[in-house]
Structure formats: structure tokens, C-alpha cells
Design an enzyme around this catalytic site. Structure first.
Site, PDB file in Angstrom:
ATOM      1  N   GLU A   1       0.680  -1.152   0.000  1.00  0.00           N
ATOM      2  CA  GLU A   1       0.069  -0.123   0.205  1.00  0.00           C
ATOM      3  C   GLU A   1       0.763   1.146  -0.051  1.00  0.00           C
ATOM      4  O   GLU A   1       2.218   1.120   0.368  1.00  0.00           O
ATOM      5  CB  GLU A   1      -1.058   0.012   1.239  1.00  0.00           C
ATOM      6  CG  GLU A   1      -1.865  -1.247   1.145  1.00  0.00           C
ATOM      7  CD  GLU A   1      -2.893  -1.294   2.268  1.00  0.00           C
ATOM      8  OE1 GLU A   1      -3.931  -1.892   1.969  1.00  0.00           O
ATOM      9  OE2 GLU A   1      -2.637  -0.705   3.323  1.00  0.00           O
TER      10      GLU A   1
ATOM     11  N   CYS B   1       3.698   8.468   1.554  1.00  0.00           N
ATOM     12  CA  CYS B   1       4.164   7.302   2.568  1.00  0.00           C
ATOM     13  C   CYS B   1       4.436   5.963   1.552  1.00  0.00           C
ATOM     14  O   CYS B   1       2.994   5.566   1.447  1.00  0.00           O
ATOM     15  CB  CYS B   1       3.132   7.319   3.469  1.00  0.00           C
ATOM     16  SG  CYS B   1       3.406   6.148   4.726  1.00  0.00           S
TER      17      CYS B   1
ATOM     18  N   CYS C   1       6.041  -7.462   6.923  1.00  0.00           N
ATOM     19  CA  CYS C   1       7.172  -7.193   7.752  1.00  0.00           C
ATOM     20  C   CYS C   1       7.437  -8.127   8.861  1.00  0.00           C
ATOM     21  O   CYS C   1       6.412  -8.760   9.435  1.00  0.00           O
ATOM     22  CB  CYS C   1       6.557  -5.883   8.580  1.00  0.00           C
ATOM     23  SG  CYS C   1       8.052  -5.003   9.675  1.00  0.00           S
TER      24      CYS C   1
ATOM     25  N   CYS D   1       5.758  -6.105  15.480  1.00  0.00           N
ATOM     26  CA  CYS D   1       5.123  -5.209  16.740  1.00  0.00           C
ATOM     27  C   CYS D   1       3.933  -5.625  16.891  1.00  0.00           C
ATOM     28  O   CYS D   1       3.210  -5.831  16.011  1.00  0.00           O
ATOM     29  CB  CYS D   1       5.444  -3.930  16.060  1.00  0.00           C
ATOM     30  SG  CYS D   1       7.263  -3.451  15.960  1.00  0.00           S
TER      31      CYS D   1
ATOM     32  N   CYS E   1       0.916  -3.180  15.337  1.00  0.00           N
ATOM     33  CA  CYS E   1       1.087  -2.904  14.044  1.00  0.00           C
ATOM     34  C   CYS E   1       0.242  -3.804  12.946  1.00  0.00           C
ATOM     35  O   CYS E   1       0.870  -5.053  13.026  1.00  0.00           O
ATOM     36  CB  CYS E   1       2.451  -2.667  13.597  1.00  0.00           C
ATOM     37  SG  CYS E   1       2.580  -2.223  11.853  1.00  0.00           S
TER      38      CYS E   1
HETATM   39  N1  SAH Z   1       8.743  -0.231  10.200  1.00  0.00           N
HETATM   40  C1  SAH Z   1       9.242   1.141  10.198  1.00  0.00           C
HETATM   41  C2  SAH Z   1       8.227   2.142   9.343  1.00  0.00           C
HETATM   42  C3  SAH Z   1       6.754   1.441   9.260  1.00  0.00           C
HETATM   43  S1  SAH Z   1       5.555   1.979  10.498  1.00  0.00           S
HETATM   44  C4  SAH Z   1       8.856   1.659  11.680  1.00  0.00           C
HETATM   45  O1  SAH Z   1       8.335   1.039  12.523  1.00  0.00           O
HETATM   46  O2  SAH Z   1       9.255   2.831  12.158  1.00  0.00           O
HETATM   47  C5  SAH Z   1       5.309   3.752  10.686  1.00  0.00           C
HETATM   48  C6  SAH Z   1       4.898   4.042  12.110  1.00  0.00           C
HETATM   49  O3  SAH Z   1       3.581   3.716  12.555  1.00  0.00           O
HETATM   50  C7  SAH Z   1       5.736   3.434  13.094  1.00  0.00           C
HETATM   51  O4  SAH Z   1       6.216   4.702  13.820  1.00  0.00           O
HETATM   52  C8  SAH Z   1       5.082   2.551  13.849  1.00  0.00           C
HETATM   53  O5  SAH Z   1       5.269   2.186  15.128  1.00  0.00           O
HETATM   54  C9  SAH Z   1       3.640   3.329  13.826  1.00  0.00           C
HETATM   55  N2  SAH Z   1       2.512   2.318  13.997  1.00  0.00           N
HETATM   56  C10 SAH Z   1       2.497   1.194  13.675  1.00  0.00           C
HETATM   57  N3  SAH Z   1       1.270   0.553  14.138  1.00  0.00           N
HETATM   58  C11 SAH Z   1       0.610   1.664  14.565  1.00  0.00           C
HETATM   59  C12 SAH Z   1      -0.687   1.884  15.108  1.00  0.00           C
HETATM   60  N4  SAH Z   1      -1.638   0.821  15.174  1.00  0.00           N
HETATM   61  N5  SAH Z   1      -1.223   3.065  15.649  1.00  0.00           N
HETATM   62  C13 SAH Z   1      -0.435   4.136  15.608  1.00  0.00           C
HETATM   63  N6  SAH Z   1       0.947   4.086  14.927  1.00  0.00           N
HETATM   64  C14 SAH Z   1       1.426   2.613  14.799  1.00  0.00           C
END
Ligand code: SAH
Length: 351
Positions: free
Chosen positions: A87, A100, A107, A111, A114
Site C-alpha cells: 500500500e 508514505c 514485515c 510489533c 501494528c
Molecule cells: N517499520 C518502520 C516503518 C513503518 S511503521 C517503523 O516501525 O518505523 C510507521 C509508524 O507507524 C511507526 O512509527 C509505527 O510504530 C507506527 N505504528 C504502527 N502501528 C501503529 C498503530 N496501530 N497506531 C499508530 N501508529 C502505529
């Protein structure tokens, strides 16, 4: 077939046998400076246009395109040549237009909160697959000029370093964006941060911290077990010293998980020596994580507490929540997932 934006100038020239030498440059400039598809390069003879239309077929096939926020946010779901899906989001702001982009299909960082992490890893994107997302967003942005790119879509950019960096070079060198308007976001892959510190293009770095004590971060962001906070802080300091750029820290506020006063104090202790700017994002809901975002009052008091502790923090409003285009929501629903996810063992993917 290679993606059009994976080709070097020489590889492009090799697709044009028998053509005068200026043709390769014409096509290259069409692809990059004018963001054209070969079919739109009217200066080319019709037969050549047809041939290149096939030889330079797009790497991204649009599966869906949705808009939100009164047309200010657009999200695409693309299918790649092998069926993997990723996406891209385009966001219009008064002072900038930001794309973005995804760097991996799925991934491996896992996490908890996410959506992409919940779906697992499929594969790295190529340079051309990353660049083409920027090209598509820039075409859509017209008549405005795409000014910013954040590598904050699906995937962990620093786990796909070489292709991401090649894309950064093409986006700045050929598409003409300023490196200062590019932001690489990472969960904290320390060797990648160190490499970034040694690069000559001054891109911005964002670190997705979310917890500033190892016990909690080990849970929320499992790569922390491999690169714990003390090691991460050292690499961040090296990046700031080497690049002269400001570091940003991303913190998704999760109700009663990382939004208490003690969390703010720990975050301030981490951020202050690095002079980092903190971006606070109330957690966006995802299917695989039962906890909700912090209530607004809590978000505000968390920000104020950071301020009192000497740390600048901004509350980010999220875009595209209703089309699942907001932070951490990129992943896809039934039938649109990254496809046959391969779950790597915890900590196995960061290099
Ligand atoms: N892997 C990289 C880039 C992708 S995520 C990273 O982690 O930085 C982009 C951002 O969205 C990151 O800061 C991530 O922690 C955040 N993110 C992921 N899931 C989220 C959620 N459910 N709500 C808010 N931010 C989230």
C-alpha cells in the site's frame, strides 16, 4: 521482467537497439523528470512507444484506490508481479504533499500493535517498486508538486537497506526531491542506523520507540531484544552527530500501556540527551491488538509533561483512518494480505 525504475541507464539503452543514442536519454527523462508512461511520450515514434509500453510495463497494478479527508488523502493497494500486495498513501497538507511508501511486502518485525507486523513478512521490495510508488503519488498530486516522502508504509526500511538507499538516491537524484524532505522510519535496527550515519545525503531519521524501558519495549517491539535501548541510544547519538539532522521519535500512545506519567519521564530521559523531537500518535486500532489508543485528555497531558521535562512533542493527527490508511493500519483485509506470510523467529530479521 524488471520494473521500469529498476533499470539503469545502460539497461534502458539496451532496450532500444538500433535507436539513435539520444533516445535512451529521452525515455529516461520521460520516466523520471516528467513522470511519464512510455505511451505518453509523444515525441517517440508510435511503434517504439508501443514496444516500450510493453517492455516497461508498470511494476504496480492498482487493486484499489480510496480517498478520505475530503480528498486530501489517497490510499492505493497495489498488486506486484508475483501477487504480493503493498500500500501507498498520499497526503495533501497546506504546506507540503507527502507520500508514505512501503519498503517490504509485509514485515518481519512483529510489533504487536501494528497491522503489518501482525500479518508477517513476504518479501523485500525492489528499488523500482519503491520508486514507482513515489512516481504514482507524484502523478496523482498534480498540479501540486510532491514534496516529501516518508518510508513509513509497510515494512522495515533498514531491514531492506540497499534497495531503500538506491531508491533514496533515485528519488533525490532523478525525481528531484530534496533529501531533507525524505524520512526513513525504523524500529531501531542499529547497524542500519550506523550505516545511515555514514551516508552523504542528509535524510531524516525517525525511530519508532513506543517504550523507553527494555521490559515493555521487548514486548511491544520485539527487535528490542536484539538492540536494547542503551545500544539504540548510542546509534542515534552517532546519527545526530554525523548528520547534523534532528532525530524524531515516534510514540503511539496506548491506553494505560505507555501513556502514564512514568512513561513520559522515561521517554524524556531517552529523548533529551539526543535533542530529539517526539511525535505522539494516539494508537490506531488494528484487528490483532485488543488495546485502544489513549483518550485525548491523556494525550494532551502526556505532551505537556514532556514539555515540562524539556522535550518538544507534537500530537500528530492521523489521516485516512476510515480507509485504514492511518499509521500502522496498512495491511490488508481478507484476500488482500501480503499473501503466504512467513513468520520469522523473533529477532531473526534485523540485519
Ligand atoms: N517499520 C518502520 C516503518 C513503518 S511503521 C517503523 O516501525 O518505523 C510507521 C509508524 O507507524 C511507526 O512509527 C509505527 O510504530 C507506527 N505504528 C504502527 N502501528 C501503529 C498503530 N496501530 N497506531 C499508530 N501508529 C502505529
Amino acid at each position: 521482467m524488471p520494473a521500469p525504475y529498476d533499470l539503469t541507464r545502460d539497461e534502458l539503452a539496451a532496450l532500444l537497439p538500433g535507436e539513435p543514442p539520444f533516445r535512451a536519454r529521452q525515455v529516461w527523462d520521460g520516466l523520471h523528470a516528467r513522470l511519464q508512461r512510455p505511451e505518453e511520450m509523444t515525441e517517440l515514434p508510435a511503434a517504439l512507444r508501443g514496444h516500450l509500453g510493453e517492455a516497461l510495463a508498470p511494476a504496480l497494478r492498482q487493486e484499489s484506490r480510496r480517498t478520505a479527508d475530503n480528498g486530501q488523502t489517497t490510499k492505493w493497494l497495489w498488486a506486484l508481479g508475483d501477487g504480493a500486495r503493498v500500500e501507498t498513501v498520499l497526503m495533501h497538507y497546506p504546506d507540503r504533499v507527502t507520500a508514505c511508501v512501503s519498503t517490504q511486502a509485509g514485515c518481519a518485525m512483529a510489533c504487536q500493535f501494528c497491522a503489518t507486523g501482525q500479518a508477517g513478512f513476504r518479501r523485500h521490495l525492489s528499488e523500482g517498486e519503491i520508486v514507482e510508488q513515489v512516481v504514482m503519488a507524484a502523478r496523482e498530486a498534480r498540479p501540486r508538486r510532491l514534496s516529501n516522502v516518508v518510508f513509513m508504509g509497510m515494512g522495515e526500511p533498514l531491514a531492506n537497506y540497499d534497495r531503500v538507499w538506491a531508491a533514496v538516491e533515485r528519488i533525490t537524484g532523478e525525481l528531484g526531491l530534496s533529501a531533507r524532505h525524505l524520512t526513513v522510519s525504523t524500529v531501531g535496527i542499529v547497524p542500519g542506523i550506523r550505516r545511515l550515519a555514514g551516508e552523504s545525503l542528509p535524510v531524516n531519521l525517525a525511530v519508532s520507540l513506543h517504550a523507553a524501558n527494555d521490559a515493555l519495549r521487548d514486548e511491544l517491539v520485539p527487535i528490542n531484544r536484539r538492540y536494547p535501548l542503551a545500544v539504540l541510544a548510542e546509534a542515534c547519538a552517532e546519527y545526530v552527530a554525523a548528520s547534523g539532522r534532528r532525530l524524531s521519535i515516534e510514540w503511539a500512545l496506548i491506553d494505560e500501556v505507555n501513556d502514564r506519567d512514568a512513561d513520559a519521564t522515561e521517554l524524556a530521559d531517552f529523548a533529551r540527551p539526543l535533542r530529539a523531537h517526539v511525535n505522539l500518535i494516539p494508537l490506531n486500532p488494528t484487528p490483532g491488538y485488543p488495546v485502544v489508543g489513549s483518550p485525548f485528555g491523556r494525550v494532551r497531558s502526556f505532551r505537556d509533561r514532556l514539555g515540562a521535562l524539556g522535550v518538544n512533542a507534537t500530537v500528530r493527527t492521523t489521516r485516512g483512518v476510515e480507509i485504514d490508511a492511518a499509521c500502522g493500519q496498512l495491511a490488508a483485509r481478507a484476500g488482500h494480505g501480503p499473501g503466504s506470510p512467513v513468520r520469522l523467529p523473533r529477532g531473526a530479521a534485523g540485519h
